[in-house]
Write an enzyme that holds these catalytic residues in place. Structure first.
Site: not given
Ligand SMILES: NC(=O)c1ccc[n+]([C@@H]2O[C@H](COP(=O)([O-])OP(=O)(O)OC[C@H]3O[C@@H](n4cnc5c(N)ncnc54)[C@H](O)[C@@H]3O)[C@@H](O)[C@H]2O)c1
Length: 324
Positions: A157, A176, A247-249, A273, A278, A296-298
């Site tokens: 991603i 990274d 938008t990861a976790r 997201d 959640e 959460h619609i990534g």
């Protein structure tokens, strides 16, 4: 060939592939508390993120051969335990990247022009005076072009996000934890162009990314028991007025520390997201004027779901074919 419970549904294209290979697919939803009993009639189970496949389910069904996750994150499956018990666990790591990357940009554009807030405000706008006041309030947006996007996580991603950023004229910086050099092609949709332009980046230390990025986006996993990658100390190091997208976790960015950074003005905007509580969302998060929100619609686009369904179905078919 085999009987499969697709407990969170499966895209029609994937179902077609399974049925063409004589895999019987049942899509009637079984409640979590009845899962162990119901699974006794199946060779495998396919889930999205809703259904949990835990140790007790695996123990209750000695004949279970396969667990498939439509998507990437495997937090809802006891993967190691399943593998120890000889159950194959598969997922679809490549299928969601484009959809998630596009959502990142939906949020970046939104934040840069305050669309999340102006959408809410415009719904209450009834007079000329109110319109003019809103026009003034939201006229201080910025362009993304020329800004630096810091990408944490140089995986699938992260790279898809980088392609779009480069296309838009942004500077890209990667960090990274496990990769130093990032190489990929700047290729877009095959119907548009078959041209491939090679791109190469050297990852930078997190500190450099934090201090130099105008926007930061995270594309990393969040293993259980680990600390947030972005919390108060990291917010302190960011450029004043930066924006952040998760938008990861849930958990990779501390929600409490994010609210503090937004309220102090250190960070100008955020987009989420994924959420710590959640499917419930903290009121301070959901009502914050500086946060752009999505539920959460990534990976959840029509194209993404179709790709996921096809990738998963092909893997299921080849697994049972090899098992014979
Ligand atoms: N919002 C959604 O609907 C949605 C959809 C799909 C994926 N995701 C999430 O997006 C994330 C990234 O997915 P991907 O397919 O790019 O994964 P990937 O495995 O291809 O890449 C992850 C990268 O993160 C790096 N990494 C791991 N821990 C790190 C850390 N602490 N700091 C810096 N780098 C780290 C890894 O070396 C790897 O290069 C995953 O958490 C996944 O669950 C969310």
């Amino acid at each position: 060939m085999a009987t499969i419970l697709a407990n969170d549904g499966i895209d029609a294209a994937g179902k077609k592939i399974l049925e063409a290979a004589n895999v019987k697919v049942v899509t009637e939803k079984v409640m979590q508390e009845n899962l162990s009993e119901a699974l006794k009639n199946f060779d495998g189970i396919l889930v999205r993120s809703a259904t949990q496949v835990r140790k007790e389910n695996i123990d209750a069904v000695p004949n279970l051969k396969l667990i498939g996750r439509a998507g990437v994150g495997m937090d809802n499956i006891d993967v190691k335990y399943a593998e120890q018990k000889g159950v194959k666990v598969i997922n679809t790591p490549a299928a969601s990247s484009q959809s998630v990357a596009e959502l990142v940009f939906a949020h970046l554009f939104t934040m840069a022009r305050y669309l999340h807030d102006s959408n809410r405000a415009m719904s209450l706008c009834e007079t000329k005076e109110q319109f003019n006041a809103l026009k003034k309030k939201y006229s201080e947006g910025i362009e993304l072009s020329g800004k630096t996007l810091g990408i944490i996580g140089a995986g699938m991603i992260g790279k898809a996000v980088a392609k779009m950023a480069v296309g838009l004229g942004m500077n890209v910086m990667f960090h990274d934890a496990f990769i130093n050099d990032v190489k990929f092609d700047l290729s877009f949709h095959p119907n548009i162009s078959s041209q491939k332009i090679p791109l190469a980046f050297q990852c930078v230390p997190l500190e450099k990314l934090l201090t130099e990025s105008d926007f930061i986006t995270l594309h990393i996993p969040f293993p259980k028991g680990t600390a947030p990658v972005i919390a108060a100390k990291e917010f302190d190091k960011m450029k004043k007025g930066a924006g952040i997208v998760n938008t990861a976790r849930a958990g990779v960015v501390s929600e409490n520390d994010l609210i503090a950074a937004l309220n102090s003005g250190k960070v100008s905007y955020a987009a989420l997201d994924v959420f710590e509580g959640e499917p419930l969302v903290n009121k301070d998060i959901r009502s914050h004027a500086k946060i752009s929100l999505s539920p959460h619609i990534g990976g959840s686009t029509r194209e993404g779901q179709e790709r996921i369904g096809i990738e998963l179905a092909e893997k299921v078919v080849s697994f049972f074919r090899d098992l014979k």
